[in-house]
Design an enzyme around this catalytic site. Sequence first.
Site, short mmCIF file in Angstrom:
data_model
loop_
_atom_site.label_atom_id
_atom_site.label_comp_id
_atom_site.label_asym_id
_atom_site.label_seq_id
_atom_site.Cartn_x
_atom_site.Cartn_y
_atom_site.Cartn_z
N SER A 13 0.82 -1.21 0.00
CA SER A 13 0.00 0.00 0.00
C SER A 13 0.86 1.27 0.00
O SER A 13 0.49 2.26 -0.66
CB SER A 13 -0.94 -0.01 1.21
OG SER A 13 -0.22 -0.16 2.40
N THR A 14 2.00 1.26 0.68
CA THR A 14 2.86 2.45 0.68
C THR A 14 3.47 2.64 -0.70
O THR A 14 3.52 3.77 -1.22
CB THR A 14 3.96 2.33 1.76
OG1 THR A 14 3.40 1.76 2.95
CG2 THR A 14 4.55 3.68 2.10
N GLU B 111 11.26 -8.59 -4.60
CA GLU B 111 11.74 -7.39 -3.90
C GLU B 111 13.23 -7.53 -3.59
O GLU B 111 14.00 -6.58 -3.73
CB GLU B 111 10.93 -7.19 -2.61
CG GLU B 111 9.49 -6.81 -2.88
CD GLU B 111 8.60 -6.80 -1.65
OE1 GLU B 111 7.55 -6.15 -1.72
OE2 GLU B 111 8.94 -7.43 -0.65
C1 5RP Z 1 5.24 -6.71 0.18
C2 5RP Z 1 6.04 -5.97 1.18
C3 5RP Z 1 5.55 -4.64 1.59
O1 5RP Z 1 6.54 -3.70 1.36
C4 5RP Z 1 5.21 -4.66 3.06
O2 5RP Z 1 4.29 -5.72 3.30
C5 5RP Z 1 4.62 -3.34 3.53
O3 5RP Z 1 3.37 -3.17 2.96
P1 5RP Z 1 2.50 -1.87 3.22
O4 5RP Z 1 3.18 -0.74 2.54
O5 5RP Z 1 1.15 -2.22 2.62
O6 5RP Z 1 2.37 -1.65 4.71
O7 5RP Z 1 7.07 -6.41 1.64
O8 5RP Z 1 5.74 -8.01 -0.04
#
Ligand code: 5RP
Length: 226
Positions: A34-35, A107
């Site tokens: 989401s971020t 990632e």
């Molecule tokens: C996805 C990730 C995301 O960066 C992590 O889960 C953070 O997510 P959000 O920004 O929704 O809090 O590692 O695999």
Amino acid sequence: MTQDELKQAVAQAAVDYTLPRIEDDSIVGIGTGSTANFFIDLLASHKAKLAGTVASSEASANRLRDHGIPVYELNAVDEVTIYIDGADEANPRLELIKGGGAALTREKIVAAVAKEFVCIADQSKWVDHLGTFPLPVEVIPMARSHVARELVKLGGDPVWRKDVITDNGNCILDVYHLHPIGAVRELEERINNITGVVTNGLFALRPADILLLGAEEGVKTIRAAS
Ligand code: 5RP
């Protein structure tokens, strides 16, 4: 501020950080979650300045394409100038837990290629010691039970994320009760050495270079403590 407002503020800070650092031919690495989605949406109004992107998930690639932003295969680019991505936990050494969105392997690959890795997170992700968030481990499906038994031997409590198949066609085990993780790099290596593990969500061998942390008092810029 709500958590989403903090994420949006930190995403804007990441756009402001990124734009002066890219040149005509720069490729920007884009994370997942989401971020990262807030970052993509804010970056879209500057797309004329972007040569292109590589994405750490199909979901982010689709969101980028929906904005008309070019997305390249990682194998088609020579380097990634800067990689922007969120995290589930970050400690003062900028070691991370990632993979809440099941995109940890791609990632980690984009982070490995990137010249600079900028983590973006709201203040709820800031911890002294990693491991309260269950550690995601991507596993080849036929090795799931074997890997789970090995993770128990390491003191964890793995739970199969049954509704998820990763972009790579694998499954995810979420490992509970590892907190506090002391020797983070050693644990990252030990889990990765279990046969059948693709990778795990500890980012300590390649931590973030900089953390933009969204807090009530504003966005903080944090560099790793040695
Ligand atoms: C996805 C990730 C995301 O960066 C992590 O889960 C953070 O997510 P959000 O920004 O929704 O809090 O590692 O695999």
